[in-house]
Design an enzyme around this catalytic site. Sequence first.
Site, short mmCIF file in Angstrom:
data_model
loop_
_atom_site.label_atom_id
_atom_site.label_comp_id
_atom_site.label_asym_id
_atom_site.label_seq_id
_atom_site.Cartn_x
_atom_site.Cartn_y
_atom_site.Cartn_z
N CYS A 1 -4.27 -60.65 -0.45
CA CYS A 1 -4.16 -61.40 0.70
C CYS A 1 -2.76 -62.57 0.99
O CYS A 1 -2.00 -62.32 1.81
CB CYS A 1 -4.72 -61.70 1.67
SG CYS A 1 -6.17 -62.36 1.33
N ARG B 1 -5.74 -68.61 15.29
CA ARG B 1 -6.43 -68.30 13.87
C ARG B 1 -6.89 -69.98 13.80
O ARG B 1 -7.75 -71.19 13.84
CB ARG B 1 -5.14 -68.96 12.91
CG ARG B 1 -6.03 -69.62 11.49
CD ARG B 1 -5.24 -69.60 10.25
NE ARG B 1 -4.99 -68.44 9.98
CZ ARG B 1 -4.19 -68.06 8.35
NH1 ARG B 1 -4.55 -68.70 7.54
NH2 ARG B 1 -3.84 -66.85 7.50
N ASP C 1 -10.36 -61.19 -2.87
CA ASP C 1 -9.29 -62.21 -1.78
C ASP C 1 -10.40 -63.45 -2.75
O ASP C 1 -11.13 -62.73 -3.88
CB ASP C 1 -10.41 -61.92 -0.89
CG ASP C 1 -10.13 -63.18 -0.22
OD1 ASP C 1 -8.96 -63.94 0.49
OD2 ASP C 1 -10.57 -63.04 1.51
N GLN D 1 -3.54 -59.28 8.63
CA GLN D 1 -3.34 -58.90 7.80
C GLN D 1 -3.50 -56.82 6.95
O GLN D 1 -3.36 -56.60 6.05
CB GLN D 1 -4.59 -59.60 6.68
CG GLN D 1 -4.34 -59.69 5.02
CD GLN D 1 -3.40 -60.20 4.23
OE1 GLN D 1 -3.23 -61.26 4.52
NE2 GLN D 1 -2.46 -59.49 3.27
N HIS E 1 -9.57 -60.42 9.34
CA HIS E 1 -8.71 -61.25 9.98
C HIS E 1 -7.60 -59.84 9.58
O HIS E 1 -6.44 -59.13 9.09
CB HIS E 1 -7.79 -61.12 8.60
CG HIS E 1 -6.56 -62.68 8.15
ND1 HIS E 1 -5.93 -61.89 8.95
CD2 HIS E 1 -6.26 -62.86 6.82
CE1 HIS E 1 -4.45 -63.04 8.64
NE2 HIS E 1 -4.71 -62.79 6.96
N ARG F 1 3.44 -59.00 6.02
CA ARG F 1 2.72 -59.37 6.84
C ARG F 1 4.28 -60.10 8.26
O ARG F 1 3.15 -59.48 9.68
CB ARG F 1 2.39 -61.21 6.67
CG ARG F 1 1.31 -61.07 5.71
CD ARG F 1 0.45 -60.20 6.02
NE ARG F 1 -0.42 -61.04 7.36
CZ ARG F 1 -0.80 -62.00 7.14
NH1 ARG F 1 -1.28 -62.76 6.31
NH2 ARG F 1 -1.54 -62.35 8.56
N1 NVA Z 1 -10.48 -65.60 2.69
C1 NVA Z 1 -9.56 -66.43 3.40
C2 NVA Z 1 -8.32 -65.39 3.50
C3 NVA Z 1 -7.31 -66.35 3.27
C4 NVA Z 1 -5.98 -65.24 3.75
C5 NVA Z 1 -10.00 -67.74 4.43
O1 NVA Z 1 -10.90 -67.62 5.53
O2 NVA Z 1 -9.82 -68.30 3.03
N1 CP Z 2 -2.90 -64.23 3.86
C1 CP Z 2 -2.80 -65.15 5.15
O1 CP Z 2 -3.33 -65.30 5.93
O2 CP Z 2 -1.77 -66.42 4.90
P1 CP Z 2 -2.13 -67.56 5.66
O3 CP Z 2 -3.45 -67.91 5.15
O4 CP Z 2 -1.42 -68.01 4.44
O5 CP Z 2 -1.55 -67.29 6.69
#
Ligand code: NVA
Ligand code: CP
Length: 328
Positions: free
Chosen positions: A270, A106, A229, A136, A133, A315
Site C-alpha cells: 500500500c 483519516r 505492509d 486501499q 483501510h 488509489r
Molecule cells: N498500516 C499502515 C498503513 C499505511 C497506509 C498504517 O496504518 O500506518
Molecule cells: N497507502 C496510503 O494510504 O498512503 P498514504 O498514507 O500516503 O495516504
Amino acid sequence: MSLKGRDFLTLKDFTRDEIYEFLDLAKELKDKKKKGIFDKVYVGKNIALLFEKTSTRTRCSFEVAAHDLGIGTTYLNPTVSQMGKKESIADTARVLGRMFDGIEYRGFGQSIVEEIAKYADVPVWNGLTNEYHPTQMLADMLTIREHLGELKGLKMVYLGDARYNMGNSYMITCSKLGIDFTIASPEKYFPNGELIEECREFAKESGARLIFEEDPYKATKDADVICTDVWVSMGEPDEIWAERIKDLTPYKVTMDIMKNAGKDAIFLHCLPSYHNLETEIGREMGEKFNLEDIEVTDEVFEKYADVVFDEAENRMHTIKAVIAATLG
Ligand code: NVA
Ligand code: CP
C-alpha cells in the site's frame, strides 16, 4: 444507483456486487481520464478532508479525484481543526455536514469515523483508521484485476502484522470476493477472533478459504498475490520496533518468498514502504538493527515496482469512484 448517499466506512458493509460496482466505475473513470474525458457532473459540490494522521496518496487522491469531478475540497489537519480539543466529534460532524456534501476522515479508532457518520447527514468516507483501510482495498483489487484478470479463485497471501488496518481489510475483502486468503505471521499477529468469525461467514457465501499459517514458505506456496505492509503503523510507539523486527523478520518479502509463489505472482504494497534506507525512520532502524531494508527487500520492491505504482495510481481512480457513486 444503490450506493447513493451511503457511507463508506468498511467493506463489511458492502455486498460482493456493490464492491464490483465501485471497481467497474473506477475502471470506467480511469479509461475516461486517460482519454481526457471528464464528467464535471458534481460542479457546485464541496467535500471536507479531515486528516488526524499524515498522508501522501490518500489526500492527493481525494483532492485530484474531487477536482476531476468538478468538486471543491477543504483540507483540515489536526493542527487546524478544533475536533476533539475544543469541539466534540459529534458537533464537528454536524457542522461539516451542514457545509459539505461529503466528508473524508483519516485517523485513529474506527469509532471516530462511525461517530462522524452518525452525526453528519452526508456520505462519510474512511480514509484509514487503526482498524480498516477500505479505499486501499478497492485500489488493490483494481490493480489485481488489471494484472491477473478474474479475482475469484485467486490465492492471496499477506505477510506481517495482520491485526491492523491492512491485514483486517484484506481478510474482509478476500472473504467477500471469493479470493483464498492466507495470513503468514506468528499467531499473535493474527486478526482478532471476532473479525475472523465474521469473515468466515462472508467466506461461506463467496467460497473463499481463510488460512492462518505460521510457516511463511507453506503460506506462500504457489500464491498469485503476495502483499505486506509496514511492521509499525502510524500512531504506534517507536519502542515497538525491536519486538516487531524480531518477530516479523522471517516474514520479510524476499526473492526466495517470491520464487516460492506462483510463477506469475505479483507483489503489492500500500506504501509507504521501508524497502531501503532512503527514509529517516528506515535509516534510523537500519542503523540500530543492522538492516538494509525492513518488510520487503529492495530487490523485490524494484522488480515489482510497476505493479506497486499502478496500485498507488489506482488509489485516485477508485477514490473517485467512491465519491461519484455515493455523493447524493
Ligand atoms: N498500516 C499502515 C498503513 C499505511 C497506509 C498504517 O496504518 O500506518
Ligand atoms: N497507502 C496510503 O494510504 O498512503 P498514504 O498514507 O500516503 O495516504
